[in-house]
Design a protein around this motif. Structure first.
Motif, short mmCIF file in Angstrom:
data_model
loop_
_atom_site.label_atom_id
_atom_site.label_comp_id
_atom_site.label_asym_id
_atom_site.label_seq_id
_atom_site.Cartn_x
_atom_site.Cartn_y
_atom_site.Cartn_z
N GLY A 1 0.79 -1.12 0.03
CA GLY A 1 0.21 0.23 -0.02
C GLY A 1 0.99 1.10 -0.08
N VAL A 2 2.23 1.33 -0.24
CA VAL A 2 3.01 2.38 -0.08
C VAL A 2 2.60 3.06 -1.52
CG1 VAL A 2 5.31 3.22 -0.41
CG2 VAL A 2 4.83 1.57 1.53
N ILE A 3 2.65 4.51 -1.44
CA ILE A 3 2.71 5.07 -2.67
C ILE A 3 3.75 6.38 -2.65
CG2 ILE A 3 0.25 4.94 -3.20
CD1 ILE A 3 -0.37 7.51 -1.86
N LEU A 4 4.37 6.08 -3.89
CA LEU A 4 5.78 6.93 -4.16
C LEU A 4 5.63 7.75 -5.24
CD1 LEU A 4 8.71 4.33 -3.58
CD2 LEU A 4 7.62 5.92 -1.79
N ASP A 5 5.60 8.94 -5.24
CA ASP A 5 5.56 9.91 -6.21
C ASP A 5 6.77 10.08 -7.32
OD1 ASP A 5 4.40 12.20 -7.89
OD2 ASP A 5 4.38 13.67 -6.26
N ASN A 6 6.85 10.89 -8.30
CA ASN A 6 7.92 10.89 -9.10
C ASN A 6 9.01 11.46 -8.49
OD1 ASN A 6 5.59 10.29 -11.14
ND2 ASN A 6 5.39 12.56 -11.61
N GLN A 7 10.35 11.04 -9.12
CA GLN A 7 11.50 11.42 -8.95
C GLN A 7 12.18 11.39 -7.50
OE1 GLN A 7 11.29 15.28 -10.92
NE2 GLN A 7 12.42 14.46 -12.70
N ILE A 8 11.60 10.18 -6.83
CA ILE A 8 12.10 10.01 -5.55
C ILE A 8 13.17 9.29 -5.43
CG2 ILE A 8 11.30 8.78 -3.27
CD1 ILE A 8 8.59 9.91 -3.77
N GLN A 9 14.04 9.26 -4.49
CA GLN A 9 15.40 8.39 -4.20
C GLN A 9 15.27 7.72 -2.91
OE1 GLN A 9 17.95 7.30 -5.69
NE2 GLN A 9 18.94 6.53 -3.62
N ALA B 1 5.95 12.05 -1.23
CA ALA B 1 5.55 13.19 -2.27
C ALA B 1 6.97 13.45 -3.12
CB ALA B 1 5.20 14.23 -1.92
N ALA B 2 6.83 14.02 -4.37
CA ALA B 2 8.01 14.17 -5.42
C ALA B 2 9.09 14.57 -4.76
CB ALA B 2 7.52 14.72 -6.48
N CYS B 3 10.16 14.38 -5.44
CA CYS B 3 11.56 14.83 -5.23
C CYS B 3 11.99 14.68 -3.99
CB CYS B 3 11.62 16.31 -5.62
SG CYS B 3 11.22 16.54 -7.35
N SER B 4 11.38 13.68 -3.15
CA SER B 4 12.08 13.45 -1.59
C SER B 4 13.02 12.66 -1.85
CB SER B 4 11.08 13.00 -0.78
OG SER B 4 10.06 13.99 -0.55
N SER C 1 11.55 16.91 0.42
CA SER C 1 11.84 16.35 1.87
C SER C 1 13.03 15.86 1.73
CB SER C 1 11.04 15.89 2.72
OG SER C 1 9.90 16.70 2.99
N GLY C 2 14.17 15.57 2.80
CA GLY C 2 15.31 14.93 2.85
C GLY C 2 15.38 14.07 4.16
N ILE C 3 15.71 12.70 4.04
CA ILE C 3 15.61 12.21 5.38
C ILE C 3 16.89 11.44 5.33
CG2 ILE C 3 14.73 10.20 6.69
CD1 ILE C 3 11.99 10.86 5.28
N ALA C 4 17.78 11.69 6.45
CA ALA C 4 19.18 11.20 6.70
C ALA C 4 19.25 9.76 6.97
CB ALA C 4 19.98 12.05 7.94
N GLY C 5 20.30 9.12 6.74
CA GLY C 5 20.29 7.66 6.94
C GLY C 5 20.59 7.24 8.43
N HIS C 6 20.03 5.89 8.55
CA HIS C 6 20.08 5.05 9.87
C HIS C 6 19.33 5.58 10.95
CE1 HIS C 6 23.65 2.82 8.45
NE2 HIS C 6 23.95 4.04 7.91
N LEU C 7 18.10 6.25 10.64
CA LEU C 7 17.11 6.67 11.34
C LEU C 7 15.70 5.98 11.70
CD1 LEU C 7 17.10 10.54 10.29
CD2 LEU C 7 18.35 9.54 11.94
N THR C 8 15.10 6.04 12.41
CA THR C 8 14.03 5.28 12.45
C THR C 8 12.62 6.51 12.55
OG1 THR C 8 15.06 3.35 13.69
CG2 THR C 8 12.44 3.68 14.01
N ILE C 9 11.78 6.29 11.74
CA ILE C 9 10.53 7.22 12.29
C ILE C 9 9.34 6.24 12.50
CG2 ILE C 9 9.05 8.60 10.64
CD1 ILE C 9 11.60 9.37 9.04
N THR C 10 8.66 6.50 13.42
CA THR C 10 7.61 5.97 14.05
C THR C 10 6.22 6.04 13.25
OG1 THR C 10 6.15 5.30 16.06
CG2 THR C 10 6.58 7.56 15.51
N ASP C 11 5.25 5.15 13.40
CA ASP C 11 4.02 5.21 12.61
C ASP C 11 3.25 6.43 12.66
OD1 ASP C 11 4.65 2.51 12.04
OD2 ASP C 11 3.26 1.87 13.52
N GLY C 12 2.56 7.05 11.68
CA GLY C 12 1.84 8.08 12.06
C GLY C 12 2.59 9.46 12.05
#
Length: 345
Positions: free
Chosen positions: A230-238, A252-255, A273-284
């Motif tokens: 059920g994951v949705i990934l927009d355009n041009q995501i890495q 969303a796009a370009c993240s 948006s940018g999310i650094a490595g080796h992190l944990t982001i909880t639900d919600g």
């Protein structure tokens, strides 16, 4: 291609709605409230478009029960008009309703397993031991590497590249130009340069996943990169190597998500948006657009960084004040220290 036509009551039955007005009205497509004609079905989900309801030429409009009360035209009444529109859109999706065919200009390895009722376009290359499920659509010039699997009723649009050892679940959509299973950005410093680290993991994608155009999902270094159901990934995501994304999360796009980060279920990541490595982001968790996440987020809720748009003149003033914060803080501490010496407790 013959244009599909339904009666209004047939469409209402498909989404569990009801009809106000002419049940036998013939509908041959969807259109916006401003541009629809008598043969089209439109919808209103945003209050900003209610103003067009009185002047629309649409044959019928998908409306909430409240809006339908004051509407004299034909309506498909549904508690969630946007969801009803989404479900009906597939009825006029030419790819979802494709005619099965395998192009004689495709190259398919003898050891590949191809299901029934599939479409394989021109220039497609399918390598050894690939498994393609039933009802799959593979657009022109798609490349699928050895030992990869594509679940039933999934769709790969033109120029998608799926590397070796990738598993894609059922009912997935991968838009044009996406790359799945490319090598992660793994290098060890040698003192005089870099030693490439072979990426030995794969990519595992669950069911009902949407992947946008030109999005890249790297394979894992040792374990797999995982994109859950059920994951949705927009355009041009890495999505970097060994990232794990929980069920029903939307990005969303370009993240960009750096390596070995885990994102929980039902999260939303705003564009760029940018999310650094080796992190944990909880639900919600909801990360608003253009946010830079540099630490783990252990509590659900909304998170933001950066500043909103200003006039250039005001922005320059804000930046100037920002640059003075350190010196201002130092001066303030000095004043507080002096006041404390004058008025000791």
């Amino acid at each position: 291609m013959l244009q599909k036509t339904f009666t209004l009551i047939q469409l209402a039955e498909k989404v569990g709605g009801s009809v106000q007005g002419d049940e036998s009205l013939a509908i041959n497509g969807l259109a916006t409230i401003q541009d629809a004609d008598q043969a089209k079905l439109s919808f209103i989900a945003n209050p900003a478009y209610v103003k067009h309801l009185a002047t629309t030429s649409a044959g019928a409009v998908i409306l909430s029960p409240k809006l339908a009360e004051g509407f004299e035209g034909n309506a498909l009444v549904h508690e969630n008009p946007y969801l009803a529109y989404a479900k009906l859109s597939v009825e006029w999706d030419s790819v979802a309703n494709f005619t099965p065919d395998i192009s004689d200009r495709s190259v398919i390895a003898e050891s590949a397993s191809i299901g029934s009722n599939v479409y394989i376009g021109h220039g497609v290359v399918i390598a050894d031991d690939v498994v393609i499920g039933d009802g799959v659509y593979v657009g022109d010039n798609v490349s699928i590497g050895a030992n990869s699997e594509l679940g039933s009723n999934s769709r790969l649009y033109s120029n998608v590249v799926v590397y070796h050892g990738v598993t894609i679940g059922e009912r997935c959509t991968v838009q044009a130009g996406a790359v799945i299973g490319s090598e992660g950005f793994g290098f060890a410093p040698t003192g005089s340069g870099w030693q490439r680290i072979s990426q030995l993991g794969g990519v595992v994608i669950g069911d009902d996943v949407e992947i946008g155009a030109n999005t890249t999902i790297d394979r894992g270094a040792l374990d797999n990169t995982v994109i859950s159901n059920g994951v949705i990934l927009d355009n041009q995501i890495q999505i970097a190597h060994n990232v794990v994304i929980g069920e029903n999360t939307a990005i969303a796009a370009c993240s960009a998500v750096a390596g070995s980060t885990t994102i929980g279920k039902n999260c939303i990541v705003g564009g760029a948006s940018g999310i650094a490595g080796h992190l944990t982001i909880t639900d919600g968790v909801h990360v608003t657009a253009m946010t830079m996440v540099i630490k783990s987020l252990t509590e659900p809720g909304a998170y933001s960084s950066g500043t909103g748009v200003q006039s250039n003149k005001d922005w320059k003033r804000s930046i100037a004040r920002l640059r003075r914060l350190d010196s201002t803080e130092s001066r303030l501490k000095a004043v507080e220290k002096r006041l404390d010496s004058i008025n000791p407790e």
